[in-house]
Design a protein around this motif. Sequence first.
Motif, short mmCIF file in Angstrom:
data_model
loop_
_atom_site.label_atom_id
_atom_site.label_comp_id
_atom_site.label_asym_id
_atom_site.label_seq_id
_atom_site.Cartn_x
_atom_site.Cartn_y
_atom_site.Cartn_z
N GLY A 4 5.86 6.38 3.49
CA GLY A 4 4.45 6.36 2.98
C GLY A 4 4.19 4.86 2.36
N VAL A 5 4.97 4.03 2.34
CA VAL A 5 4.94 2.48 1.98
C VAL A 5 4.55 1.49 3.23
N VAL A 6 3.42 0.97 3.16
CA VAL A 6 3.30 -0.14 4.19
C VAL A 6 2.99 -1.33 3.58
N LEU A 29 0.73 -1.18 -0.15
CA LEU A 29 0.03 0.06 0.18
C LEU A 29 0.93 1.32 -0.06
N LYS A 30 0.95 2.18 -0.89
CA LYS A 30 1.62 3.28 -1.07
C LYS A 30 0.67 4.39 -0.88
N TYR A 31 1.11 5.37 -0.08
CA TYR A 31 0.40 6.93 -0.18
C TYR A 31 0.95 7.53 -1.54
N PRO A 38 10.27 -1.38 10.44
CA PRO A 38 9.61 -0.25 9.45
C PRO A 38 10.44 0.04 8.35
N ASN A 39 9.54 0.76 7.36
CA ASN A 39 10.76 1.30 6.28
C ASN A 39 11.33 2.46 6.77
N THR A 40 12.34 2.90 6.34
CA THR A 40 13.11 4.21 6.54
C THR A 40 13.69 4.79 5.40
N LEU A 89 15.13 -0.30 -8.32
CA LEU A 89 14.52 -1.51 -9.08
C LEU A 89 14.80 -2.45 -8.29
N MET A 90 14.04 -3.67 -8.65
CA MET A 90 14.16 -4.86 -7.93
C MET A 90 14.45 -5.96 -9.11
N LYS A 91 15.39 -6.86 -8.72
CA LYS A 91 15.64 -8.00 -9.48
C LYS A 91 14.69 -9.18 -9.41
N ILE A 150 10.39 -0.35 -8.66
CA ILE A 150 9.72 -0.26 -7.41
C ILE A 150 9.19 1.23 -7.18
N GLU A 151 10.12 2.06 -7.52
CA GLU A 151 9.65 3.60 -7.54
C GLU A 151 10.61 4.22 -8.33
N PHE A 152 10.48 5.48 -8.50
CA PHE A 152 11.22 6.62 -9.46
C PHE A 152 11.35 7.63 -8.44
N VAL A 168 -2.35 0.54 -4.75
CA VAL A 168 -2.59 -0.89 -4.13
C VAL A 168 -1.62 -1.69 -5.18
N GLU A 169 -0.50 -2.32 -4.87
CA GLU A 169 0.20 -2.91 -5.73
C GLU A 169 0.85 -4.53 -5.38
N GLU A 170 1.08 -5.13 -6.42
CA GLU A 170 1.34 -6.54 -6.47
C GLU A 170 2.76 -6.57 -5.48
N PHE A 171 2.72 -7.54 -4.66
CA PHE A 171 4.27 -7.68 -3.96
C PHE A 171 5.03 -8.48 -4.76
N LEU A 172 6.28 -7.94 -4.86
CA LEU A 172 7.32 -8.43 -5.76
C LEU A 172 8.39 -8.89 -4.81
N THR A 173 9.15 -9.85 -5.19
CA THR A 173 10.35 -10.32 -4.33
C THR A 173 11.78 -10.56 -5.35
N PRO A 201 16.18 -8.93 -4.74
CA PRO A 201 17.17 -7.93 -4.27
C PRO A 201 16.85 -6.53 -5.03
N GLU A 202 16.78 -5.57 -4.08
CA GLU A 202 16.66 -4.21 -4.67
C GLU A 202 18.05 -3.77 -5.08
N PHE A 203 17.98 -2.67 -6.12
CA PHE A 203 19.05 -1.90 -6.14
C PHE A 203 18.95 -0.52 -6.95
P1 AMP Z 1 9.17 2.90 -2.33
O1 AMP Z 1 9.18 3.96 -1.24
O2 AMP Z 1 8.05 2.82 -3.15
O3 AMP Z 1 10.58 2.47 -2.65
O4 AMP Z 1 8.91 1.75 -1.40
C1 AMP Z 1 9.63 1.42 -0.09
C2 AMP Z 1 10.01 0.10 0.02
O5 AMP Z 1 8.95 -1.08 0.03
C3 AMP Z 1 10.71 -0.64 -1.28
O6 AMP Z 1 12.40 -0.27 -1.05
C4 AMP Z 1 10.63 -2.11 -1.11
O7 AMP Z 1 11.48 -2.72 -0.18
C5 AMP Z 1 9.34 -2.25 -0.43
N1 AMP Z 1 8.32 -2.30 -1.80
C6 AMP Z 1 7.69 -1.54 -2.54
N2 AMP Z 1 6.82 -1.64 -3.38
C7 AMP Z 1 7.06 -3.11 -3.33
C8 AMP Z 1 6.54 -4.18 -4.20
N3 AMP Z 1 5.87 -4.08 -5.33
N4 AMP Z 1 6.98 -5.33 -3.60
C9 AMP Z 1 7.57 -5.59 -2.65
N5 AMP Z 1 8.06 -4.84 -2.00
C10 AMP Z 1 8.00 -3.56 -2.21
#
Ligand code: AMP
Length: 435
Positions: free
Chosen positions: A153-155, A143-145, A222-224, A271-273, A281-283, A183-188, A190-192
């Motif tokens: 803003g991401v839970v 869930l992204k605000y 929590p996310n930071t 990005l996520m591999k 994942i985000e810009f 509302v987004e699909e959960f991906l798995t 490593p991120e870069f």
């Molecule tokens: P964001 O602010 O959009 O980068 O999201 C913060 C963190 O939430 C990301 O670095 C990811 O670890 C996780 N995240 C965001 N979107 C997803 C997704 N679609 N699937 C899995 N994890 C995500």
Amino acid sequence: MKKVLVIGGGGREHAIVDAVSRSPQVGKIYCAPGNAGIAQQAECVAIKDTDVEGLRDFALENGIDLTVVGPEVALAAGVVDAFKAAGLRIFGPSKAAATIEASKDFAKQLMAKYNIPTAAFETFEDYGSALEYVKKGSFPVVLKYDGLAAGKGVVIPETLEEADETLKDMLLDDKFGKGKVVVEEFLTGPEFSFMCFVDGLDVYPMTLSQDHKRAYEGDKGPNTGGMGAYSPVPIITDEDLEFSLEHVMKPTAAAMVAEGCPFTGVLYGGLMKTPQGPKVIEFNCRFGDPETEVVLPRLLTDIYDVFSAVADHTPMPQLEWSKEVTMGFVMASKGYPGSYDKGFPIDIPEEISPLPSVGRNDNALCRPEGRSDVRIYHMGTSFKDGKFYTSGGRVLMVVGFGADLQQAHDKALAAVESIKCDNLFYRRDIGWRVL
Ligand code: AMP
Ligand code: GLY
């Protein structure tokens, strides 16, 4: 000699100031508002990063040759537009182009329209419809605000109850502000972080880095904004990189041109591999923090020329990167990313303390001779009576250099352990994916 103004006051801006201070063309650096660490390398001026007119007037009155913008809030406030209207040179995207970060929904719609690989999604303004949609899907769900939320803003709820609570926070109680929810699909995978200098259709990749978003060891909590980073990222292959450049970053730059809001500045691809290849994942519309603190120290090219090429739409010099690698640990106030107290004294041993005065040196690397293996970027500190104090959530980014990531890790960690403060915590497992 050129005069440069850097807007912002965190670790990212400290790293930008540090990089600019290595340019032989630059004679004076201002930073607004800066922080206590930055004050050792630049003249800090007390103007808020969102005070667009104040910043513009300062640049006009002080004959600033080039301004570099750090934070997204300044970009979203239209600082680049205001500077350009006044005939000033500035590095960063327009307010319209900054929407790629300021609105998650804008970014997702853009990716959908231009076939840029990303997680499946749906956007909602209404709590009831969002909850219905989430009920039909699987968990965890993302869930992204929709608006700017400083990385918070991401839970990612694991259960329907948790999701319901988050949707209430976001859509009924406006805890993040007034706005929509993606509302987004959960991906798995490593991120870069793939940051590129972008000037319209032209995309110039930087070396890769990896952030650690979760607050605690084992990627828990929590996310930071980010708890540590390193560069480069050996688990990302040349093929992944090529794919990400050709199928993500270049088409996104082209999409922004096609949409009438060409991007100039740093386009940050988070990005996520995934098992299906790299996905967005985000810009972000600016340098990452803390990624910048591990990437820019490795840039060997004169950064004044790099910023100028983008600001003036002139040819980019060849970007060259040091073979020496970097890893950095964030030291944050206990309680971050929630509430925390400030004002705790920090003891930084003399041998790793930051450079006094302007840190220009003619080394290929940013480090002065004799202090070869650690660099401290201040994220949130103040200075009083000869001492640094904590003044933010994230306080210091301690970067180690080495021939390999293990060496960089060990040097940074040893430095972190030598810093004394009663109210700081850090993750000891930065780099766990590659060590
Ligand atoms: P964001 O602010 O959009 O980068 O999201 C913060 C963190 O939430 C990301 O670095 C990811 O670890 C996780 N995240 C965001 N979107 C997803 C997704 N679609 N699937 C899995 N994890 C995500
Ligand atoms: N470290 C992630 C960001 O800058 O958004």
